[in-house]
Enzyme design. Structure first.
Site, PDB file in Angstrom:
ATOM      1  N   ASN A   1     -42.965 -83.647-104.268  1.00 32.56           N
ATOM      2  CA  ASN A   1     -43.825 -82.725-103.541  1.00 32.56           C
ATOM      3  C   ASN A   1     -43.880 -81.336-104.158  1.00 32.56           C
ATOM      4  O   ASN A   1     -44.844 -80.596-103.956  1.00 32.56           O
ATOM      5  CB  ASN A   1     -43.372 -82.615-102.081  1.00 32.56           C
ATOM      6  CG  ASN A   1     -41.906 -82.256-101.962  1.00 32.56           C
ATOM      7  OD1 ASN A   1     -41.035 -83.007-102.405  1.00 32.56           O
ATOM      8  ND2 ASN A   1     -41.603 -81.117-101.378  1.00 32.56           N
TER       9      ASN A   1
ATOM     10  N   CYS B   1     -41.251 -77.388 -95.825  1.00 32.04           N
ATOM     11  CA  CYS B   1     -40.182 -77.663 -94.868  1.00 32.04           C
ATOM     12  C   CYS B   1     -38.972 -76.762 -95.073  1.00 32.04           C
ATOM     13  O   CYS B   1     -38.101 -76.683 -94.217  1.00 32.04           O
ATOM     14  CB  CYS B   1     -39.757 -79.130 -94.971  1.00 32.04           C
ATOM     15  SG  CYS B   1     -41.081 -80.283 -94.615  1.00 32.04           S
TER      16      CYS B   1
END
Length: 391
Positions: A167, A341
């Site tokens: 990611n 996150c």
């Protein structure tokens, strides 16, 4: 303003929002997806209600969406379990195997050092409860060598978990080769496909047992995803639900399904099937043009460009703190310096650290990612900001 069917910009009075270049964090909802969802917000829609027409219509819509998701993965619709997103799917695939692993004496798990926290943290929980977790190293180019997985397999290995694409760097992992080396064993194979579902065509011929996906990475709504559970090596009953309270989703994910979100995931999956080649070509051209024009300043690409996704690049502008660059671009360009996150409090990226990059290069790294609504990346703005901070 709409562009390519997506919201290209948001206006606040006379102000135009910065160009959004953080598509790896999330994507805007495609208006076609929103249109498909809206009727299900207006009408009663509980797919578990079997006694009336409203419930039957909702159930039919859910099963249609299930088929659309399954088509992207090249699996049967019975293999799709709807969840709230890839994080929940990862937790279900990993923690849901704990009892089976302990009962069969298979308490060894292999993953990589660059996995998302949604994989690493459930693994840490298992490690605190008697499991042995090994994290395979990656190359400086950002991918794991299949042999690093092979040589860690033991008779008591329960699971291998390797993401499809990272990611932060966009580097694709060799999951096809890993699936092949595990195919003749009893080891289960899980892949976090949040960044590749609906984007990369190579999942359909990968020998995985579990795949985690998310809707909001491909122009669908937030709060919906799925876990693909293939019945190749494991009786579905061996995977246990993490929650109790009903028999929905074959007993693996109890609770009333959010029908509008499920419909949205189905719609965006169907669109991805039709448009993925066009989207990929658009993203690849932007990437090639971006890297060419960026040569006006010195930079380093983190991770191999040859084996990375076309819509993302991780770049270090040496001598410039990433936080300072993001602040300088705040009014014009929205970028990030890592996973959404873990962005509330910046710490050096565990991904870049695992790749063996130096501290200066890690601290100057930013992730730039784009999608359909981006016609041009404002390279000039970025170049000027870099020059200003260096000068």
């Amino acid at each position: 303003m709409r562009q390519n069917g997506l919201l290209a910009a948001q206006r606040h009075g006379d102000d135009v929002a910065p160009t959004f270049l953080d598509y790896n964090a999330t994507t805007p909802v495609d208006p076609r997806v929103l249109d498909a969802m809206l009727p299900w917000f207006r009408d009663p829609s509980n797919s578990g209600s079997r006694t009336h027409l409203f419930g039957q219509r909702a159930k039919d819509a859910v099963e249609s969406a299930r088929s659309q998701v399954a088509n992207v993965l090249g699996v049967g619709s019975e293999d799709i379990v709807f969840t709230s997103g890839a994080t929940e799917s990862n937790n279900l695939a990993i923690l849901g195997l704990a009892e089976f692993g302990k009962r069969t004496g298979r308490a060894h798990i292999v993953a990589t050092a660059i996995e998302h926290k949604a994989v690493l943290e459930p693994l840490e929980r298992l490690a605190r409860n008697g499991f042995t977790v090994e994290l395979a190293p990656v190359t400086r180019d950002g991918f794991v060598e299949p042999d690093e997985i092979r040589k860690r397999i033991r008779p008591d290995t329960l699971l291998v978990s390797v993401m499809h694409a990272n990611n932060e760097t966009g580097v694709l992992q060799p999951i096809r080769e890993i699936g092949e080396l595990l195919a003749s064993t009893s080891v289960l194979f899980h892949t976090d496909a949040a960044q590749t579902f609906g984007k990369e065509p190579s999942l359909s011929d990968v020998a995985f047992d579990f795949a985690s996906i998310s809707g909001h990475k491909i122009y669908g709504p937030q709060g919906i995803g799925a876990l693909c559970v293939r019945r190749r090596k494991l009786d579905r009953r061996e995977l246990l639900s993490l929650t109790a309270g009903g028999g929905q989703e074959r007993g693996l994910r109890p609770g009333t399904l959010p029908v509008p979100l499920v419909v949205g995931l189905g719609k965006t999956s169907g669109l991805a099937c039709v448009e993925s080649n066009q989207r990929g070509a658009h993203a690849a051209k932007l990437k090639a043009d971006f890297l060419k024009e960026l040569s006006a300043v010195d930079f380093d690409v983190n991770g191999t460009v040859e084996h990375s996704q076309p819509h993302v690049v991780n770049i270090s502008f040496r001598g410039i703190d990433s936080e300072a660059l993001m602040m300088a671009l705040r009014e014009t360009v929205a970028i990030s310096n890592g996973s959404a996150c873990t962005s509330s409090q910046y710490t050096p990226s565990h991904v870049l650290k695992a790749m063996g990059l130096g501290e200066e290069r890690m601290e100057s790294a930013v992730r730039i990612s784009w999608g359909l609504a981006v016609k041009d990346i404002p390279v000039g703005v970025i170049v000027e900001a870099v020059k200003s901070l260096r000068g």
